[in-house]
Motif scaffolding. Structure first.
Motif, PDB file in Angstrom:
ATOM      1  N   LYS A 307       0.810  -1.218   0.000  1.00  0.00           N
ATOM      2  CA  LYS A 307       0.000   0.000   0.000  1.00  0.00           C
ATOM      3  C   LYS A 307       0.845   1.270   0.000  1.00  0.00           C
ATOM      4  O   LYS A 307       0.383   2.321  -0.440  1.00  0.00           O
ATOM      5  CB  LYS A 307      -0.931  -0.001   1.220  1.00  0.00           C
ATOM      6  N   ASN A 308       2.064   1.182   0.527  1.00  0.00           N
ATOM      7  CA  ASN A 308       2.938   2.359   0.600  1.00  0.00           C
ATOM      8  C   ASN A 308       4.190   2.173  -0.261  1.00  0.00           C
ATOM      9  O   ASN A 308       5.259   2.640   0.081  1.00  0.00           O
ATOM     10  CB  ASN A 308       3.352   2.606   2.065  1.00  0.00           C
ATOM     11  N   ARG A 309       4.003   1.481  -1.381  1.00  0.00           N
ATOM     12  CA  ARG A 309       5.158   1.141  -2.222  1.00  0.00           C
ATOM     13  C   ARG A 309       5.699   2.377  -2.947  1.00  0.00           C
ATOM     14  O   ARG A 309       4.948   3.159  -3.517  1.00  0.00           O
ATOM     15  CB  ARG A 309       4.774   0.067  -3.229  1.00  0.00           C
ATOM     16  N   ASN A 310       7.015   2.513  -2.871  1.00  0.00           N
ATOM     17  CA  ASN A 310       7.699   3.574  -3.608  1.00  0.00           C
ATOM     18  C   ASN A 310       8.766   2.957  -4.490  1.00  0.00           C
ATOM     19  O   ASN A 310       9.419   1.972  -4.111  1.00  0.00           O
ATOM     20  CB  ASN A 310       8.368   4.572  -2.642  1.00  0.00           C
ATOM     21  N   TYR A 311       8.943   3.535  -5.657  1.00  0.00           N
ATOM     22  CA  TYR A 311       9.963   3.091  -6.594  1.00  0.00           C
ATOM     23  C   TYR A 311      11.106   4.107  -6.563  1.00  0.00           C
ATOM     24  O   TYR A 311      10.857   5.324  -6.599  1.00  0.00           O
ATOM     25  CB  TYR A 311       9.379   2.970  -8.003  1.00  0.00           C
ATOM     26  N   VAL A 312      12.332   3.610  -6.476  1.00  0.00           N
ATOM     27  CA  VAL A 312      13.504   4.471  -6.316  1.00  0.00           C
ATOM     28  C   VAL A 312      14.137   4.739  -7.688  1.00  0.00           C
ATOM     29  O   VAL A 312      14.640   3.817  -8.344  1.00  0.00           O
ATOM     30  CB  VAL A 312      14.544   3.825  -5.379  1.00  0.00           C
ATOM     31  N   ILE A 313      14.101   5.998  -8.108  1.00  0.00           N
ATOM     32  CA  ILE A 313      14.689   6.385  -9.390  1.00  0.00           C
ATOM     33  C   ILE A 313      16.196   6.412  -9.242  1.00  0.00           C
ATOM     34  O   ILE A 313      16.730   7.133  -8.392  1.00  0.00           O
ATOM     35  CB  ILE A 313      14.167   7.769  -9.833  1.00  0.00           C
ATOM     36  N   PRO A 314      16.950   5.643 -10.016  1.00  0.00           N
ATOM     37  CA  PRO A 314      18.394   5.592  -9.857  1.00  0.00           C
ATOM     38  C   PRO A 314      19.089   6.861 -10.346  1.00  0.00           C
ATOM     39  O   PRO A 314      18.544   7.591 -11.170  1.00  0.00           O
ATOM     40  CB  PRO A 314      18.815   4.381 -10.701  1.00  0.00           C
ATOM     41  N   ALA A 315      20.289   7.093  -9.837  1.00  0.00           N
ATOM     42  CA  ALA A 315      21.039   8.284 -10.225  1.00  0.00           C
ATOM     43  C   ALA A 315      21.460   8.233 -11.682  1.00  0.00           C
ATOM     44  O   ALA A 315      21.501   9.257 -12.365  1.00  0.00           O
ATOM     45  CB  ALA A 315      22.282   8.434  -9.323  1.00  0.00           C
ATOM     46  N   LYS A 316      21.764   7.023 -12.180  1.00  0.00           N
ATOM     47  CA  LYS A 316      22.237   6.870 -13.561  1.00  0.00           C
ATOM     48  C   LYS A 316      21.132   6.281 -14.439  1.00  0.00           C
ATOM     49  O   LYS A 316      21.322   5.293 -15.128  1.00  0.00           O
ATOM     50  CB  LYS A 316      23.472   5.965 -13.596  1.00  0.00           C
ATOM     51  N   LEU A 317      19.983   6.915 -14.443  1.00  0.00           N
ATOM     52  CA  LEU A 317      18.861   6.436 -15.242  1.00  0.00           C
ATOM     53  C   LEU A 317      19.153   6.571 -16.734  1.00  0.00           C
ATOM     54  O   LEU A 317      18.778   5.736 -17.545  1.00  0.00           O
ATOM     55  CB  LEU A 317      17.599   7.222 -14.886  1.00  0.00           C
ATOM     56  N   ILE A 318      19.859   7.671 -17.095  1.00  0.00           N
ATOM     57  CA  ILE A 318      20.206   7.929 -18.494  1.00  0.00           C
ATOM     58  C   ILE A 318      21.714   8.112 -18.588  1.00  0.00           C
ATOM     59  O   ILE A 318      22.307   8.848 -17.813  1.00  0.00           O
ATOM     60  CB  ILE A 318      19.503   9.212 -19.009  1.00  0.00           C
ATOM     61  N   ASP A 319      22.347   7.441 -19.546  1.00  0.00           N
ATOM     62  CA  ASP A 319      23.783   7.571 -19.731  1.00  0.00           C
ATOM     63  C   ASP A 319      24.116   8.897 -20.426  1.00  0.00           C
ATOM     64  O   ASP A 319      23.341   9.386 -21.220  1.00  0.00           O
ATOM     65  CB  ASP A 319      24.322   6.416 -20.574  1.00  0.00           C
TER      66      ASP A 319
END
Length: 319
Positions: A307-319
């Motif tokens: 119910k409280n799920r969060n997705y962690v955006i990584p620092a290196k999402l785009i090269d």
């Protein structure tokens, strides 16, 4: 040895995000565009000086750290463009990318720039700034039990900067003279003050203390456009997700990479965590199931329960 490379600053990344997302009709649009232009010019100047370092043959044991940000015990930030650390001396370099004739009013601690069209601008003396960093670095070395000369200089990255006679006695050079200046420093500071082991130890210590500060503009994030924006339409229109593709509502071009750019923009605005509901709001997606599919496909790390799920955006999402 290059211990820390230079990266695009959070200020430039944030200003580029604002350039994409702030409507041109906004009263601060020109202000942020001019700030972005200055920031880009500054970064280009820093890269020019970095290139000069690469061309200098440095046989002595050394460590080179670009764009070091350290926090003093009282909370003050020390951002140093380049830190050159050798066994003989430590050099702090402040880089300026200025066009025009520069006068230095030493008693008033002020620089004055006169452009070719006669415009006169006054700004803070970079000597005060780099001296402040030197005092801070002396404290770091002294607390660690090391005694070594701490020197500094201003390096002009722009050949169109004309230095007046008022700067002749000051530690400021054009970038083309950097190699010769480093040679002179080794002649002046011939005594070895640190062992190779101690130099590596203090360099690693400084690198661990590096703490980049996130730049935050004076703007309401709600004033910025949401969603994945179409680069072909100069970011004026959002892309809609349908049948597995992101399609521009204006030119009908498909571009699945725009979602990744948009997620980096969201990260700059809101931080690393994004929930399913926040994802749907930002990208204008009605279906919770579709949002879940897209987030799962990205393979982000997950925190929190169902119910409280969060997705962690990584620092290196785009090269």
């Amino acid at each position: 040895m290059l211990l820390k490379i230079r990266e695009v600053s959070s200020k430039q990344l944030t200003l580029e995000m604002i350039e994409r997302r702030l409507p041109k009709s906004h009263p601060k649009s020109t202000y942020y565009q001019e700030m972005l232009n200055r920031t880009r010019a500054g970064y280009a100047g820093e890269q020019r000086v970095d290139q000069e370092w690469q061309e200098i043959y440095l046989e002595q044991c050394h460590y080179l750290l670009h764009d070091v940000q350290l926090k003093a015990e009282g909370g003050a930030i020390h951002q140093m463009d380049t830190l050159y650390m050798s066994r003989n001396f430590v050099l702090i370099v402040e880089i300026k990318n200025i066009v025009g004739r520069v006068e230095y009013m030493e008693d008033n601690h002020q620089f004055i720039r006169i452009t070719s069209d006669g415009k006169v601008d006054g700004f803070r003396s970079p000597f005060d700034q780099v001296k402040r960093h030197a005092r801070f670095m002396r404290q770091i070395f002294q607390k660690a039990g090391y005694h070594i000369p701490i020197v500094y200089m201003i390096v002009s990255a722009n050949p169109k900067m004309i230095m007046s006679a008022s700067l002749s006695a000051q530690p400021i050079i054009h970038v083309s003279g950097l190699a010769e200046k480093v040679e002179q420093l080794f002649l002046r500071h011939s005594e070895i003050c640190l062992s190779e082991k101690d130099l590596k130890h203090i360099a690693d210590h400084i690198l661990k203390k590096h703490e980049p500060k996130q730049w935050l503009p004076d703007i309401d994030w709600g004033e910025l456009r949401k969603g994945a924006l179409c680069s072909q339409c100069e970011f004026q229109y959002a892309l809609q997700y349908s049948f597995g593709k992101w399609r521009c509502s204006n030119c009908q071009r498909t571009d699945n990479e725009s979602m990744l750019v948009a997620l980096k923009d969201y990260q700059l605005m809101m931080g690393n965590n994004i929930s399913n509901a926040q994802f749907r709001t930002f990208f204008d997606i009605d279906s919770e199931r579709v949002a879940y599919y897209l987030l799962k496909k990205l393979k982000f790390k997950v925190s929190g329960g169902k119910k409280n799920r969060n997705y962690v955006i990584p620092a290196k999402l785009i090269d």
